[in-house]
Write a protein that holds these residues in place. Structure first.
Motif, PDB file in Angstrom:
ATOM      1  N   MET A 207      -7.182 -50.979 -13.981  1.00 13.01           N
ATOM      2  CA  MET A 207      -7.183 -51.146 -12.546  1.00 13.01           C
ATOM      3  C   MET A 207      -6.063 -52.081 -12.100  1.00 13.01           C
ATOM      4  O   MET A 207      -5.457 -51.871 -11.081  1.00 13.01           O
ATOM      5  N   ALA A 208      -5.786 -53.110 -12.906  1.00  9.90           N
ATOM      6  CA  ALA A 208      -4.728 -54.053 -12.553  1.00  9.90           C
ATOM      7  C   ALA A 208      -3.372 -53.370 -12.528  1.00  9.90           C
ATOM      8  O   ALA A 208      -2.540 -53.660 -11.664  1.00  9.90           O
ATOM      9  N   ALA A 209      -3.150 -52.444 -13.477  1.00  9.41           N
ATOM     10  CA  ALA A 209      -1.874 -51.718 -13.507  1.00  9.41           C
ATOM     11  C   ALA A 209      -1.719 -50.859 -12.263  1.00  9.41           C
ATOM     12  O   ALA A 209      -0.636 -50.809 -11.671  1.00  9.41           O
TER      13      ALA A 209
ATOM     14  N   GLU B 241       1.200 -51.190  -9.462  1.00  3.34           N
ATOM     15  CA  GLU B 241       2.062 -50.064  -9.088  1.00  3.34           C
ATOM     16  C   GLU B 241       1.990 -49.796  -7.592  1.00  3.34           C
ATOM     17  O   GLU B 241       3.014 -49.540  -6.947  1.00  3.34           O
ATOM     18  N   LEU B 242       0.802 -49.859  -7.029  1.00  5.30           N
ATOM     19  CA  LEU B 242       0.646 -49.640  -5.591  1.00  5.30           C
ATOM     20  C   LEU B 242       1.340 -50.750  -4.803  1.00  5.30           C
ATOM     21  O   LEU B 242       2.013 -50.478  -3.801  1.00  5.30           O
TER      22      LEU B 242
END
Length: 112
Positions: free
Chosen positions: A1-3, A7-8
């Motif tokens: 989720m952190a990735a 990215e967002l």
């Protein structure tokens, strides 16, 4: 989720700069030149990031389409040469105005 969040966040940062007014973009012109070089060399692949975020449902289809449109415009600007990365071009060219308009629309869609 952190990735995904990272990215967002990167995508939002890029869209904010692309949607900024000409004065901020002129101040960031060296950064744009560097990005153009990185795009040309394949170091930065916003389309891959865009597709990845869209596939995972993090980008609405209209935002993903806007990013592809901006990418296509930048490809054309890179092909046109250094003349598209001057203060004059950033301030006055219809190409840069289109990039700003499309980026602002994408940001508005993301913030709904």
């Amino acid at each position: 989720m952190a990735a995904l969040d990272a990215e967002l966040a990167l995508m939002v940062d890029v869209l904010e700069l692309l949607g900024a007014g000409p004065e901020r973009q002129v101040a960031e012109l060296d950064a744009f030149r560097e990005v153009a070089t990185q795009l040309r060399e394949g170091v930065v692949d916003m389309v891959r990031l865009n597709d990845s975020l869209e596939r995972r449902g993090a980008l609405p289809p209209r935002v993903a389409a806007a990013v592809r449109r901006i990418d296509a415009r930048f490809d054309a600007m890179i092909d046109a040469g250094e003349s598209m990365f001057t203060e004059e071009a950033v301030r006055n060219s219809p190409e840069w105005e289109e990039v700003r308009r499309v980026a602002r629309g994408a940001l508005a869609e993301l913030r709904r």
